[in-house]
Design a protein around this motif. Structure first.
Motif, PDB file in Angstrom:
ATOM      1  N   ARG A   1       0.618  -0.975  -0.108  1.00 45.12           N
ATOM      2  CA  ARG A   1      -0.168   0.134  -0.044  1.00 45.12           C
ATOM      3  C   ARG A   1       0.845   1.308   0.153  1.00 45.12           C
ATOM      4  O   ARG A   1       0.338   2.427  -0.680  1.00 45.12           O
ATOM      5  CB  ARG A   1      -1.059   0.019   1.364  1.00 45.12           C
TER       6      ARG A   1
ATOM      7  N   THR B   1       3.865  -0.632   4.387  1.00 40.77           N
ATOM      8  CA  THR B   1       2.267  -0.973   4.861  1.00 40.77           C
ATOM      9  C   THR B   1       1.712  -1.877   3.872  1.00 40.77           C
ATOM     10  O   THR B   1       1.662  -1.700   2.486  1.00 40.77           O
ATOM     11  CB  THR B   1       1.601   0.255   4.791  1.00 40.77           C
TER      12      THR B   1
ATOM     13  N   GLU C   1      -1.552  -4.320   2.431  1.00 42.27           N
ATOM     14  CA  GLU C   1      -2.775  -4.382   2.570  1.00 42.27           C
ATOM     15  C   GLU C   1      -3.382  -5.918   1.922  1.00 42.27           C
ATOM     16  O   GLU C   1      -2.846  -6.263   0.865  1.00 42.27           O
ATOM     17  CB  GLU C   1      -3.463  -3.523   1.717  1.00 42.27           C
TER      18      GLU C   1
ATOM     19  N   ARG D   1      -7.735  -5.244   5.560  1.00 43.03           N
ATOM     20  CA  ARG D   1      -6.741  -4.990   6.678  1.00 43.03           C
ATOM     21  C   ARG D   1      -5.331  -4.809   6.208  1.00 43.03           C
ATOM     22  O   ARG D   1      -4.888  -5.169   5.349  1.00 43.03           O
ATOM     23  CB  ARG D   1      -6.631  -6.593   7.593  1.00 43.03           C
ATOM     24  N   LYS D   2      -4.508  -4.105   7.072  1.00 41.50           N
ATOM     25  CA  LYS D   2      -3.173  -3.337   6.893  1.00 41.50           C
ATOM     26  C   LYS D   2      -2.249  -4.161   8.243  1.00 41.50           C
ATOM     27  O   LYS D   2      -2.583  -4.283   9.324  1.00 41.50           O
ATOM     28  CB  LYS D   2      -3.218  -2.101   6.651  1.00 41.50           C
TER      29      LYS D   2
END
Length: 744
Positions: A27, A42, A44, A49-50
């Protein structure tokens, strides 16, 4: 630490942290190292959800789909983070993933808007269209025929890069090495490795012979492959350079290579492939010591040969710094101004320096080397462009304080250019320096000496100051020893100890040890001398005495801080009283309340550390000793103080730091400490030799304490069996080989 992390980033739910493998897309890239290999991202998941992920994620960009595997750890800045052990690119699995991938910046000529237009037009068939009929991309508004083919080529290149990374990973290579190979050789890396993996071992840093051997086994390359045997010869010579040698004789080279390759009765084959390595110019055969032949790695051969040529050229072009008739008057004026009388040998040294070219000033402690440097600056500093330097940061700092003007490390003087991977000053861009003074010259290996001399302009003069009786350089060669032995440099050996210095037992015992005499060990610890022996027999007794010295006796008797002012020295890293065990013991006693930086960082605030390799980007070098101040939670960098300098270490550079409550005597070269405690035990017999003890004792400025066996001290003083380094510099300075193209 955990509470703080949760305030920065919500803790992933417990169910998520029970898993170790995830498929999704990048992400956002929140941190990237300068070489683009280590990243924090990050990540995803398809359900939105991350999570945070960190590791060797080469060329990962925003929107790139991949599968990652790793281990959960709590990071001081990023919170709960998946430490990535495996990262495998995967094709985008949905239209949204396709949009994110095409618009991530990986594909030339496609941004987020154009990416959505392409996917809306072709749907999940987008990549099939690009592969099979890229001209159809012209159906999307704004894309020309030329742009369509450029987009297709960019996607194909990305796919090839992905496939290459997957293949490299399947060979058991780490992300870091896979990324380095891909960056070095491009998408054709797999074909190159299949043909000759040993080429990568020779050309790409951190790959080496053993990793190349692993790759070769995956591809079924025979153990008697010519490529393997030739690479083994280079590896053997490289390992010999870590022992100080610049070359090896034939029989030793063959013997070492046979043991490495584990090939029986292969002498003819080895000799044949050695000739092949010479033809390929990986290895150079040259005459050394008269008619004998030495075998060199090509890089070290040209380094040592060019170095000899540069020294001879500086000698030939040397011009007097001052007319001979003025030297004695200038020396007299110096003595009158500072109300200090120079010894006859010191005046002789100054006349030598005034003659220009290449000079050496050598001598033990208390013989006046520092006074001579001050005199050189006074006599010639006003009429010449003078530079002062030393191989290590501590030595340069000490030289600055003694000389009253700036002194730099060799690396800082030459100005390392991290983007170009070389020094800014070289033969094409020499320094303005007319007179260069190099302190602690015994620490110069031939590679650093080569870099230094090639940055001098023609006609410059250089003065090497150092103690040739100390341990030789950590790196290859014996530059100062060979320079003196050749007789090509005017050399002054300072032997007389000045009256004030003679009062010091440190100085007296240093010279006694160097002359093969036992040190004077009569004084008791309470009598106020500066040199003591604490006799102990067993390792446990030695360790116990060391703790008492550092926590009670030395601080109470002399007022020294046990961490800042006292350095513990030992001959070896391993064993009950080796530096590794001692550092664990000493940290618990000397820094028990230091705050751990994080569960993944091995240091505490207040820890004493030493840099174990040169880091040109951070401007810290092998042997620099500092103190850990703490962790910058905003940037994730560790703050370390080296003298008056603050250095911010990114996490990926922390592996270059080691604990330094105790260090090896070799690591202490070029440094001085207010006090040193030297541990000696008969179990160190392999290392016990005269120049090792001499180097250890001369590190102490105000106090030296030996802890251990008298028998070990006796053995060290008597032993001069140091393995002779095989070098060619002295020979080539005396008898230069026939002219050849040295500067190719």
């Amino acid at each position: 630490m955990a509470d703080f992390s949760r305030r920065i980033l919500p803790d992933p739910d417990a169910a998520l942290r029970t898993e170790r493998s995830f498929e999704g897309s990048v992400r956002r890239v929140t941190f990237s190292s300068e070489d683009d290999s280590f990243k924090v991202v990050t990540f995803e998941l398809p359900d939105g959800r991350k999570l945070k992920a960190a590791g060797q994620l080469h060329a990962v960009r925003q929107g790139e789909p991949m599968r990652i595997e790793g281990t959960w750890r709590e990071h001081p800045r990023h919170g709960w983070t998946l430490q990535v052990e495996k990262a495998i690119p995967v094709p985008p699995s949905s239209e949204e993933a396709l949009v994110a991938y095409l618009g991530s910046g990986l594909i030339k000529g496609v941004g987020p808007v154009r990416a959505r237009a392409i996917v809306e037009h072709f749907g999940e068939r987008t990549l099939d269209i690009v592969d099979e009929a890229p001209e159809l991309l012209q159906e999307v508004k704004g894309i020309s025929r030329k742009q369509a083919h450029r987009i297709a080529e960019s996607i194909a290149a990305q796919r090839q890069s992905r496939e290459a990374m997957l293949t490299l990973k399947s060979l058991g290579l780490t992300n870091a090495i896979s990324a380095r190979l891909l960056r070095y050789y491009g998408e054709g890396v797999v074909g190159l490795l299949r043909e000759n993996p040993y080429r990568a071992g020779l050309e790409v840093p951190w790959v080496g012979f053993f990793k190349a051997d692993e790759i070769a086994s995956h591809f079924g390359i025979a153990r008697d492959s010519p490529h393997r045997i030739q690479a083994a010869f280079v590896h053997v010579l490289d390992q010999a350079s870590t022992e100080g040698h610049t070359h090896l004789p034939l029989e030793e080279l063959l013997d070492r290579a046979a043991r490495l390759l584990k090939l029986e009765e292969a002498d003819d084959m080895l000799r044949e492939q050695l000739e092949g390595a010479i033809r390929a110019r990986h290895i150079v055969r040259a005459k050394v010591n008269g008619e004998a032949e030495g075998y060199f790695m090509a890089s070290l051969y040209y380094c040592e040969r060019q170095l000899s040529a540069m020294v001879l050229e500086l000698v030939r072009q040397g011009k007097p710094l001052m007319p001979a008739g003025q030297v004695d008057r200038a020396v007299a004026a110096f003595e009158e101004r500072f109300r200090f009388g120079l010894a006859a040998r010191q005046r002789e040294a100054l006349r030598s320096v005034a003659g220009g070219g290449v000079c050496v000033l050598t001598g033990g402690p208390g013989t006046g080397k520092t006074t001579l440097v001050r005199a050189i600056l006074h006599l010639f500093g006003g009429m010449r462009e003078v530079s002062l330097c030393s191989p290590t940061g501590r030595a340069a700092q000490r030289l600055s304080e003694a000389a009253g003007r700036e002194a730099l490390t060799v690396h800082r003087l030459l100005k390392w250019n991290s983007e170009r991977g070389r020094f800014q000053h070289d033969a094409k861009n020499p320094m303005e320096t007319e007179l260069l003074v190099v302190d602690e010259a015994s620490m110069l290996d031939v590679q650093l000496a080569w870099a230094l001399l090639r940055a001098l302009k023609p006609g410059s003069s250089v003065v090497f100051v150092g103690d040739v009786d100390q341990l030789p350089s950590v790196g290859p060669g014996a530059f100062l020893r060979d320079l003196i032995a050749s007789g090509r440099a005017r050399t002054t050996r300072l032997e007389a100890v000045f009256r004030q210095a003679r009062k010091s037992l440190i100085v007296q015992n240093s010279h006694r040890i160097n002359q093969g005499e036992l040190p004077l060990l009569e004084g008791r610890f309470e009598e106020g001398a500066d040199f003591y022996l604490v006799p102990k027999r067993e390792p446990e007794e030695i360790a116990e005495a060391l703790l008492a010295l550092l926590t009670e006796r030395i601080p109470q008797r002399f007022g020294f801080d046990p961490v800042e002012d006292v350095q513990v020295l030992a001959p070896m890293r391993r064993g009950a009283i080796g530096t590794q065990a001692l550092n664990t013991l000493l940290r618990e006693r000397l820094n028990p309340k230091g705050e751990p930086l994080s569960p993944t960082i091995p240091f505490r605030a207040g820890d004493k550390v030493i840099q174990s390799s040169n880091n040109y980007d951070l401007d810290v070098y092998n042997g620099d000793v500092g103190r850990v101040l703490g962790l910058n939670r905003e940037t994730g960098q560790v703050r370390v103080r080296f003298g008056k300098r603050l250095v911010l270490y990114p996490l990926e550079s922390l592996s270059d730091l080691e604990p330094a409550y105790a260090i090896t005597i070799h690591k202490s070269q070029g440094s001085e400490y207010p006090a040193v405690v030297v541990l000696l035990h008969r179990g160190h017999y392999i290392m016990l030799q005269r120049n090792l003890l001499y180097t250890a004792v001369t590190r102490g400025k105000k106090l030296v304490v030996l802890v251990g066996n008298k028998s070990a001290i006796n053995q060290a003083v008597r032993t001069v069996r140091e393995r002779e380094r095989r070098t060619a510099l002295a020979e080539w300075l005396l008898r230069p080989p026939e002219k050849e193209d040295l500067f190719q």
